[in-house]
Motif scaffolding. Structure first.
Motif, PDB file in Angstrom:
ATOM      1  N   SER A   1     -28.865  68.005  44.768  1.00 22.69           N
ATOM      2  CA  SER A   1     -27.729  67.994  43.773  1.00 22.69           C
ATOM      3  C   SER A   1     -27.000  67.219  44.651  1.00 22.69           C
ATOM      4  O   SER A   1     -27.397  67.260  45.618  1.00 22.69           O
ATOM      5  N   ASP A   2     -25.698  66.602  44.849  1.00 24.05           N
ATOM      6  CA  ASP A   2     -24.986  65.996  45.372  1.00 24.05           C
ATOM      7  C   ASP A   2     -23.404  66.294  44.565  1.00 24.05           C
ATOM      8  O   ASP A   2     -23.149  67.042  43.378  1.00 24.05           O
TER       9      ASP A   2
ATOM     10  N   THR B   1     -20.927  64.488  43.989  1.00 25.30           N
ATOM     11  CA  THR B   1     -20.752  63.332  43.071  1.00 25.30           C
ATOM     12  C   THR B   1     -20.783  64.550  41.471  1.00 25.30           C
ATOM     13  O   THR B   1     -20.278  64.220  40.779  1.00 25.30           O
ATOM     14  N   ARG B   2     -22.289  64.967  41.279  1.00 20.92           N
ATOM     15  CA  ARG B   2     -22.658  64.802  40.110  1.00 20.92           C
ATOM     16  C   ARG B   2     -22.501  66.560  39.620  1.00 20.92           C
ATOM     17  O   ARG B   2     -22.036  66.732  38.301  1.00 20.92           O
ATOM     18  N   GLN B   3     -21.887  67.008  40.881  1.00 24.58           N
ATOM     19  CA  GLN B   3     -21.507  68.561  40.972  1.00 24.58           C
ATOM     20  C   GLN B   3     -20.520  68.731  40.060  1.00 24.58           C
ATOM     21  O   GLN B   3     -19.366  69.440  38.754  1.00 24.58           O
TER      22      GLN B   3
ATOM     23  N   THR C   1     -30.466  58.290  36.612  1.00 25.72           N
ATOM     24  CA  THR C   1     -29.529  57.030  37.160  1.00 25.72           C
ATOM     25  C   THR C   1     -27.794  57.586  36.939  1.00 25.72           C
ATOM     26  O   THR C   1     -28.109  57.349  36.011  1.00 25.72           O
ATOM     27  N   LEU C   2     -27.521  57.878  37.765  1.00 24.48           N
ATOM     28  CA  LEU C   2     -26.051  58.293  37.074  1.00 24.48           C
ATOM     29  C   LEU C   2     -25.117  56.207  37.578  1.00 24.48           C
ATOM     30  O   LEU C   2     -25.290  55.912  38.808  1.00 24.48           O
TER      31      LEU C   2
ATOM     32  N   LYS D   1     -27.652  68.686  39.623  1.00 21.93           N
ATOM     33  CA  LYS D   1     -28.692  67.571  39.644  1.00 21.93           C
ATOM     34  C   LYS D   1     -29.147  66.253  39.640  1.00 21.93           C
ATOM     35  O   LYS D   1     -28.764  66.289  38.809  1.00 21.93           O
ATOM     36  N   GLN D   2     -29.413  65.712  40.417  1.00 16.82           N
ATOM     37  CA  GLN D   2     -29.703  64.734  41.414  1.00 16.82           C
ATOM     38  C   GLN D   2     -31.107  64.076  39.796  1.00 16.82           C
ATOM     39  O   GLN D   2     -32.387  64.298  40.351  1.00 16.82           O
TER      40      GLN D   2
ATOM     41  N   ILE E   1     -25.280  58.282  32.584  1.00 15.92           N
ATOM     42  CA  ILE E   1     -26.655  59.081  33.190  1.00 15.92           C
ATOM     43  C   ILE E   1     -27.625  58.672  31.990  1.00 15.92           C
ATOM     44  O   ILE E   1     -27.694  59.221  31.379  1.00 15.92           O
TER      45      ILE E   1
ATOM     46  N   PRO F   1     -30.561  55.972  42.435  1.00 13.13           N
ATOM     47  CA  PRO F   1     -29.957  57.269  42.142  1.00 13.13           C
ATOM     48  C   PRO F   1     -27.997  57.025  41.531  1.00 13.13           C
ATOM     49  O   PRO F   1     -28.453  57.574  39.973  1.00 13.13           O
ATOM     50  N   GLN F   2     -28.042  55.832  41.962  1.00 10.48           N
ATOM     51  CA  GLN F   2     -26.179  56.102  41.655  1.00 10.48           C
ATOM     52  C   GLN F   2     -26.365  53.924  41.912  1.00 10.48           C
ATOM     53  O   GLN F   2     -25.978  53.102  42.795  1.00 10.48           O
TER      54      GLN F   2
END
Length: 385
Positions: free
Chosen positions: A2-3, A5-7, A269-270, A265-266, A248, A200-201
């Motif tokens: 996770s990161d 930004t996503r959290q 694609t966000l 969680k990652q 996403i 991923p982004q």
């Protein structure tokens, strides 16, 4: 994995729109995969139990109809396509409802067309109905109304991807999740034995300016049971991200994909949106077609609108001019004659004239009914300056 930004996105996503495609929901022969539907319903129920408002835009009606009728191919004749969609839609909503009932929830079938978004009255009614369903604890299951919409079934443009984007903007949902049969947007077309690498982004500016993104993404052709592809998903993502929300794109075949996404969680694609989450919508309302009437408000209402971002209640209205219907755009003017806002009215001019200056608990006595507490809800209101 996770990161932050996503959290952060997961934490703020109180309203989530999920779109799932035909190829995720059906077997290779076109029959509806009820286990996949049940697994998706389990996740939707879990998210609603966390206090989130969750709406599902579900493809699969034609595919489900093909399976139930035992057809080998998707029909090309329009009347047959509509008939198959009609048979399949009942299968689809029945499968969702049976699965959701195991969690004490109910599926609410909502069939829409593009016209429901272009007509302001219908647009407002759809929005109010969806929020009423949320309040009742139901899970709206939205689909294109293929049975009556002639041109949608004939266009290979991924209508439900676009429909999901329009619903996301209508609800101002912070997150749209597009579930596909691929893991996300790939860096390059999969080839050989090398596993594809998921980006991923992506920033909204990349979708707008980098034509390679779409060419890299068109993977997973699959059987011809659905319309659209990754290109239509990126187009839908552009509509949502331009308004400032997040998208996403992930695999609907991944176990607990929605639970993982909403845990930060990652996954997939966000696609990041514009910096502001309100300017695009506020500009649309503020620059809507000619206002059909004017609502003159007192000083208290003016302060509530401008300083606290409140909705406009009948008690703050002193006078009504012009003729307008429910859902029309109206100008909101203070006592000095200065236009301070524009919005979409929940009531007609005649109705507002009857309830102007009245408290909300008197609306039913004055009109015989009270469909809305607010004359103009703050979500349908744009301040000017």
């Amino acid at each position: 994995m996770s990161d932050t930004t996503r959290q952060s996105l997961a934490a703020m996503a109180d309203t989530v729109v999920v779109k799932v495609g035909t190829r995720v929901l059906t077997h290779p022969n076109g029959a509806l995969d009820t286990r996949r539907v049940a697994g998706l319903a389990d996740q939707l129920a879990l998210l609603t139990s966390e206090g989130r408002r969750v709406l599902l835009v579900s493809s699969g009606a034609v595919g489900a109809g093909i399976g139930r009728l035992g057809l080998e191919h998707r029909p090309t004749d329009l009347a047959e396509l509509q008939a198959v969609a009609s048979v399949g839609q009942s299968c689809l909503i029945e499968a969702y409802n049976l699965a959701l009932e195991n969690h004490g929830r109910h599926a609410a079938q909502v069939l829409l067309t593009a016209d429901d978004f272009t007509d302001r009255s219908r647009y407002l009614n759809v929005r109010n109905t969806l929020f009423a369903l949320f309040r009742l604890g139901a899970v709206p299951i939205v689909n294109e109304n293929d049975v009556v919409r002639v041109d949608e079934l004939q266009r290979n443009v991924g209508d439900n991807d676009r429909l999901a984007a329009m619903v996301t903007n209508l609800l101002r949902a912070p997150l749209l999740v597009l579930l596909s049969d691929v893991e996300g947007v790939y860096e390059s077309m999969p080839s050989g034995d090398e596993p594809p690498v998921v980006i991923p982004q992506i920033d909204i500016s990349q979708i707008a300016s980098d034509s390679l993104v779409q060419s890299r993404a068109n993977a997973g052709a699959g059987p011809q049971l659905s319309v659209g592809g990754m290109g239509s998903k990126l187009d839908a993502a552009r509509l949502v991200a331009t308004a400032g929300e997040r998208v996403i794109i992930a695999s609907g075949r991944r176990s607990n994909v929605l639970v993982d996404i909403l845990a930060g969680k990652q996954v997939g694609t966000l696609i990041m949106g514009a910096e502001s989450t309100t300017n695009s919508r506020k500009r649309w309302i503020g620059g809507a077609a000619r206002c059909e009437g004017r609502l003159i408000v007192d000083e208290g209402a003016s302060r509530a609108l401008c300083e606290r971002g409140s909705s406009l209640l009948a008690v703050g209205i002193t006078r009504v001019t012009g003729q307008f219907s429910r859902g029309d755009a109206v100008a909101i003017v203070d006592g000095q004659g200065i236009e301070i806002a524009r919005g979409l009215s929940n009531y007609s001019a005649d109705e507002v004239a009857k309830i102007a200056g009245a408290r909300a608990d008197r609306i039913a006595d004055l009109l015989g009914q009270r469909p809305y507490i607010e004359v103009v809800h703050r979500d349908n209101l744009a301040l000017l300056g």
